[in-house]
Scaffold this motif. Sequence first.
Motif, PDB file in Angstrom:
ATOM      1  N   LEU A 228       0.867  -1.202  -0.074  1.00  0.00           N
ATOM      2  CA  LEU A 228      -0.021  -0.199  -0.128  1.00  0.00           C
ATOM      3  C   LEU A 228       0.993   1.270   0.116  1.00  0.00           C
ATOM      4  O   LEU A 228       0.577   1.939  -0.784  1.00  0.00           O
ATOM      5  CB  LEU A 228      -0.980  -0.050   1.295  1.00  0.00           C
ATOM      6  CG  LEU A 228      -1.976  -1.228   1.043  1.00  0.00           C
ATOM      7  CD1 LEU A 228      -2.873  -0.875   2.520  1.00  0.00           C
ATOM      8  CD2 LEU A 228      -2.831  -1.074   0.101  1.00  0.00           C
ATOM      9  N   ASP A 229       1.988   1.309   0.842  1.00  0.00           N
ATOM     10  CA  ASP A 229       2.869   2.353   0.800  1.00  0.00           C
ATOM     11  C   ASP A 229       3.500   2.633  -0.501  1.00  0.00           C
ATOM     12  O   ASP A 229       3.828   3.869  -1.170  1.00  0.00           O
ATOM     13  CB  ASP A 229       3.812   2.115   1.922  1.00  0.00           C
ATOM     14  CG  ASP A 229       4.768   3.422   2.069  1.00  0.00           C
ATOM     15  OD1 ASP A 229       4.383   4.553   2.211  1.00  0.00           O
ATOM     16  OD2 ASP A 229       6.282   2.997   1.776  1.00  0.00           O
ATOM     17  N   VAL A 230       3.952   1.556  -1.175  1.00  0.00           N
ATOM     18  CA  VAL A 230       4.415   1.772  -2.635  1.00  0.00           C
ATOM     19  C   VAL A 230       3.525   2.315  -3.787  1.00  0.00           C
ATOM     20  O   VAL A 230       4.021   2.996  -4.379  1.00  0.00           O
ATOM     21  CB  VAL A 230       5.021   0.225  -3.172  1.00  0.00           C
ATOM     22  CG1 VAL A 230       5.384   0.220  -4.674  1.00  0.00           C
ATOM     23  CG2 VAL A 230       6.342  -0.103  -2.603  1.00  0.00           C
ATOM     24  N   LEU A 231       2.222   1.784  -3.490  1.00  0.00           N
ATOM     25  CA  LEU A 231       1.145   2.385  -4.363  1.00  0.00           C
ATOM     26  C   LEU A 231       0.933   3.596  -3.959  1.00  0.00           C
ATOM     27  O   LEU A 231      -0.201   4.428  -4.860  1.00  0.00           O
ATOM     28  CB  LEU A 231       0.053   1.458  -4.318  1.00  0.00           C
ATOM     29  CG  LEU A 231       0.456  -0.124  -4.934  1.00  0.00           C
ATOM     30  CD1 LEU A 231      -0.910  -0.918  -4.833  1.00  0.00           C
ATOM     31  CD2 LEU A 231       0.761  -0.055  -6.557  1.00  0.00           C
ATOM     32  N   GLY A 232       0.995   4.129  -2.804  1.00  0.00           N
ATOM     33  CA  GLY A 232       0.624   5.316  -2.309  1.00  0.00           C
ATOM     34  C   GLY A 232      -0.936   5.426  -1.974  1.00  0.00           C
ATOM     35  O   GLY A 232      -1.555   6.590  -1.815  1.00  0.00           O
ATOM     36  N   VAL A 233      -1.323   4.141  -1.442  1.00  0.00           N
ATOM     37  CA  VAL A 233      -2.571   4.235  -0.876  1.00  0.00           C
ATOM     38  C   VAL A 233      -2.494   4.460   0.533  1.00  0.00           C
ATOM     39  O   VAL A 233      -1.953   3.760   1.311  1.00  0.00           O
ATOM     40  CB  VAL A 233      -3.351   2.719  -1.127  1.00  0.00           C
ATOM     41  CG1 VAL A 233      -4.652   2.864  -0.455  1.00  0.00           C
ATOM     42  CG2 VAL A 233      -3.495   2.598  -2.723  1.00  0.00           C
TER      43      VAL A 233
END
Length: 78
Positions: free
Chosen positions: A62-67
Amino acid sequence: MRQSALTRAELLALPAIIDLETAGYALGLKRSTTYALAKRGELPVRPLLLGRARRVVTAELLDVLGVQVEEPFPATTP
């Protein structure tokens, strides 16, 4: 077969740890590309080897995807 990656709601509904294929799908990658990147150490999330299975921590994905995970209640101060 679905053509797009996971929606925000689907991402937020994922369990704490997911399989490598689901992580790749969330990133919009094909299965073969996901495994090739993981093997070369180039996947944008760190795969964990648990026994013979490769898993990914959903919070990292989620962090990598910016969520952003929204807090259900405002934090209280003592």
